[in-house]
Scaffold this active site. Structure first.
Site, PDB file in Angstrom:
ATOM      1  N   CYS A 365       0.767  -1.241   0.042  1.00 34.96           N
ATOM      2  CA  CYS A 365      -0.057   0.143   0.123  1.00 34.96           C
ATOM      3  C   CYS A 365       0.896   1.166   0.005  1.00 34.96           C
ATOM      4  CB  CYS A 365      -0.798  -0.105   1.510  1.00 34.96           C
ATOM      5  SG  CYS A 365      -1.219  -1.742   1.722  1.00 34.96           S
ATOM      6  N   ARG A 394       6.138 -11.424   5.999  1.00 31.95           N
ATOM      7  CA  ARG A 394       5.618 -11.041   7.172  1.00 31.95           C
ATOM      8  C   ARG A 394       6.136 -12.245   7.995  1.00 31.95           C
ATOM      9  NH1 ARG A 394      -0.648  -9.889   5.919  1.00 31.95           N
ATOM     10  NH2 ARG A 394      -0.255  -8.108   4.431  1.00 31.95           N
ATOM     11  N   GLN A 412       0.886 -11.112  -3.643  1.00 32.44           N
ATOM     12  CA  GLN A 412      -0.409 -10.530  -3.503  1.00 32.44           C
ATOM     13  C   GLN A 412      -0.814 -10.382  -5.069  1.00 32.44           C
ATOM     14  OE1 GLN A 412      -0.566  -7.477  -0.776  1.00 32.44           O
ATOM     15  NE2 GLN A 412      -1.495  -8.727   0.838  1.00 32.44           N
ATOM     16  N   ASP A 414      -2.397  -7.790  -5.896  1.00 35.48           N
ATOM     17  CA  ASP A 414      -2.445  -6.702  -5.118  1.00 35.48           C
ATOM     18  C   ASP A 414      -3.014  -5.387  -6.010  1.00 35.48           C
ATOM     19  OD1 ASP A 414      -3.249  -5.296  -2.744  1.00 35.48           O
ATOM     20  OD2 ASP A 414      -1.046  -4.815  -2.197  1.00 35.48           O
ATOM     21  N   HIS A 416      -4.284  -1.047  -5.982  1.00 32.25           N
ATOM     22  CA  HIS A 416      -4.981   0.136  -5.235  1.00 32.25           C
ATOM     23  C   HIS A 416      -5.854   1.012  -6.229  1.00 32.25           C
ATOM     24  CE1 HIS A 416      -2.039  -1.612  -2.337  1.00 32.25           C
ATOM     25  NE2 HIS A 416      -3.168  -1.116  -1.265  1.00 32.25           N
ATOM     26  N   LYS A 500     -13.951  -3.190   5.637  1.00 28.89           N
ATOM     27  CA  LYS A 500     -13.700  -4.021   4.491  1.00 28.89           C
ATOM     28  C   LYS A 500     -14.885  -4.820   4.151  1.00 28.89           C
ATOM     29  CE  LYS A 500     -10.820  -7.337   7.160  1.00 28.89           C
ATOM     30  NZ  LYS A 500      -9.676  -8.037   7.177  1.00 28.89           N
ATOM     31  N   HIS A 546      -8.165  -0.492  -1.338  1.00 30.83           N
ATOM     32  CA  HIS A 546      -7.105  -1.586  -1.116  1.00 30.83           C
ATOM     33  C   HIS A 546      -8.065  -2.853  -1.725  1.00 30.83           C
ATOM     34  CE1 HIS A 546      -4.486   0.570   2.004  1.00 30.83           C
ATOM     35  NE2 HIS A 546      -5.830   1.196   2.093  1.00 30.83           N
TER      36      HIS A 546
END
Length: 673
Positions: A365, A394, A412, A414, A416, A500, A546
């Site tokens: 992000c 992580r 991911q 991912d 945005h 979310k 996100h």
């Protein structure tokens, strides 16, 4: 004359009862059938509904709903709680001197942490059959479960006198003067517990539980404290439910992605890279197909793909708020300098006194905000959708790692979306439609849930109100806020910066997996000073959405392997077909078939080994190859192949052209058909 209590029932009727009456009394007054079926009660004295023991007296006028086995959620919770207590009582009956600690219910059963007597080894799997039999004896004895209120001092005295050091320690830390509850099982055993409980042990089905395993545990979860044994069980309302659960576990074991990953030679994990996956060629083919599929989906939806750094200065993470909330789960490294005093050839890096610290990104992000901030963005440019197949790290605890499902390094799908306030609902609606297409392409059904603001959060209540309502409105416009989609709101489960939407997939054996998500965030653009120029010429904050659909490639592949039990759709299968010979005379023809299949875009291999065809069939079936094309002399002469499809008993003989057409169709990704 003492005034009677008024008890309101769900059917709208009101019963007047004397002080000291209980829900059990009302059940008995309604009829013997209900008296027998009642397990507990939901009671509301005006300050909120509470699940209570059936024999606990009313404290005033109240609303009452009696709980029976038809109220499955409540009934299961009660039964599992009681199974845990019966387990503790059974262990102490069989092994005097055993100390008990705590034993809650779990998602599918219960456990209890106990410490074996000093004169014996910790409990093991060998002890479980005897404990089960003792539990059944306690259940069949139909011992009343009776609630009493004790003082803290009474509890401390009791536990200390009986050598229950763990219980005594816990009681000593409770507030002075506080009244606590204990539950008696019959006359000779009790435990400290908030309750509620069933009226008696006989309300449990002695055939509806099974002790599953033992594991080590530490008192209060601290490895510096005494080691205990945790005894796990599964508990249900009846034997039919238990058997169904055990069958699901057996089926889940067959589908375990770690087992199938070895058999299909897809990936492995090892100590030298805790929580990171070594993808083998066959497994990485699945990855590449998924990545190509998702890239096509994102391209079609006007996402711009980017790539951002793995390492960023810790100060960036402090500014975003992640360092304060998430630092313990992040890997940080200092800038290093060479050791100029080391012998030649033995130079080693050292940490400089003024070294800057860098963090390996646990999410993408903040980096996407930095890309958005390059240059000046006009409202006319919005929405901007930035996507990344972003590799993240992580620092998950070793004990939490689980195959592909819980890893330390993951990638991911991912993205945005930076948009104006007015564009939020439409962008979320479009994402709902995109996620729906993807999940349906893989054959999943799903539920949609809205996770609302947590207690600890950034941002104003007004922003949270707006963000939560935008997600509700988008789901409504998408037609997904219905029972069909399992719509549900989850108080307190949002991220610290945004509410979310969550997509919970249901797999082939009924398990659910939370994968996709979209979050409406006004916090990060504020903290990282992201702006666009509005129609009025002034700076405005964008809303940052996100979103992910797979979640992570690693976990999604694990889910797919288990959902399909390794029998992946042909378009995803690492090897889509194998051409196997019956006799060596067919080798040349087999090579021709392989060549034509490759030219048609099929991932194909040949098996020309001097082995019996049944052996080859078994081996390629274990590897979950969708189609086996068997060729011998006849097939070579006639230009045909005998096609064996995984999971089907009979083979089909067809021309090579027909086989190529069939395989090409099956091997086409669903979005390209």
């Amino acid at each position: 004359m003492t005034e009677l209590l008024k008890i309101s029932l769900p059917d709208g009727s009101v019963r007047e009862v004397a002080h000291g009456s209980t829900p059990a009394d009302i059940a008995a007054a309604i009829g013997p059938g209900l008296a027998k079926a009642a397990l507990a009660a939901r009671v509301d004295h005006g300050s909120g509904e509470e699940l209570r023991d059936l024999n606990r007296p009313f404290e005033g006028d109240a609303q009452l709903a009696l709980v029976t086995a038809r109220d499955e959620d409540d009934a299961l919770e009660l039964a599992r709680h009681d199974f845990a207590h019966v387990l503790a009582e059974a262990v102490q009956a069989l092994y005097p001197g055993t100390q008990i600690t705590f034993g809650p219910s779990t998602e599918d059963g219960f456990y209890y942490d106990v410490k074996a007597p000093d004169n014996r080894e910790p409990f093991s799997m060998d002890d479980l059959p005897a404990i089960e039999e003792q539990m059944r004896a306690i259940i069949k004895a139909d011992k009343p479960l009776r609630r009493e209120v004790w003082s803290r001092e009474q509890l401390i005295e009791k536990w200390a006198a009986e050598g229950e050091s763990f219980k005594a320690e816990w009681a000593r830390e409770l507030p002075e003067g506080e009244e606590l509850t204990v539950y008696h099982s019959g006359e000779d055993w009790l435990d400290m517990c908030r309750g509620p409980h069933l009226p008696s042990t006989g309300k449990l089905d002695p055939a509806a539980f099974k002790l599953m395993r033992v594991a080590g545990a530490y008192w209060r979860g601290d490895q510096n404290n005494a080691q205990l044994t945790r005894i796990y069980g599964t508990g249900w309302l009846n034997k039919k439910q238990l058997n169904a659960h055990l069958m699901r576990l057996e089926e889940a074991a067959k589908r375990d992605h770690r087992k199938l990953g070895r058999e299909m030679d897809l990936f492995h994990l090892q100590e030298e890279a805790h929580g990171s996956v070594f993808w083998h060629p066959q497994g990485y083919k699945i990855w590449r197909e998924l990545e190509a599929y998702m890239r096509r989906k994102m391209d079609a939806a006007d996402y711009r793909e980017i790539k951002t750094p793995q390492l960023m200065d810790v100060r960036q993470w402090e500014q975003s708020g992640h360092w304060g909330k998430y630092a313990e789960n992040m890997f940080a490294v200092p800038d290093m300098v060479p050791d100029v005093n080391a012998d030649e050839g033995k130079a080693a890096p050292v940490v400089a006194d003024d070294a800057d610290w860098m963090a390996i990104k646990p999410m993408n992000c903040p980096a996407h905000v930095l890309v958005f901030k390059q240059g000046i963005t006009s409202y006319r440019d919005l929405p901007i959708r930035l996507g990344e197949m972003g590799c993240c790290h992580r620092n998950e605890p070793h004990g939490a790692l689980h195959g592909l499902m819980r890893v330390r390094q993951f990638t991911q799908d991912d993205a945005h979306i930076f948009c104006t306030e007015d564009q939020v609902v439409d962008e979320v609606r479009k994402f709902c439609a995109l996620a729906d297409q993807v999940y349906r392409d893989f054959g999943f059904t799903y539920h949609v849930k809205l996770a609302l603001r947590p207690e600890q959060r950034f941002g104003s209540d007004a922003d949270w109100d707006k963000a939560e309502q935008e997600l509700r409105d988008a789901v409504a416009e998408a037609g997904m806020n219905t029972e069909e989609f399992g719509w549900e709101e989850l108080p307190g489960e949002g991220a610290f910066y945004a509410p979310k939407l969550e997509w919970h997939l249901t797999d082939a054996i009924g398990r659910t997996w939370q994968v996709g998500t979209i979050q409406g965030d006004r916090v990060l653009p504020e903290r990282l000073d992201a702006n666009y120029i509005g129609e009025d010429g002034d700076k405005h904050r964008p809303v940052m959405l996100h979103r992910a659909i797979f979640g992570s490639y690693e976990r999604f592949i694990g889910i797919l392997i288990e959902h399909f039990a390794g029998k992946l759709p042909v378009w995803l299968a690492p090897t889509q077909a194998v051409v196997a010979t019956i006799v060596s005379d067919a080798d040349d023809y087999a090579n021709q078939v392989v060549g034509q299949l490759k030219a048609a875009g099929i991932r194909v291999a040949s098996d020309l080994r001097n082995e019996k065809i049944n052996y080859k069939v078994r081996e390629h079936s274990l590897a979950k190859v969708p189609h086996l094309l068997v060729v011998g002399k006849r097939e070579a002469e006639e230009g045909t192949v005998a096609v064996r499809t995984l999971g089907e008993q009979h083979q089909k003989v067809m021309s090579l052209d027909e086989a190529i057409t069939m395989l090409r169709t099956a091997a086409t990704a669903p979005d390209l058909r």
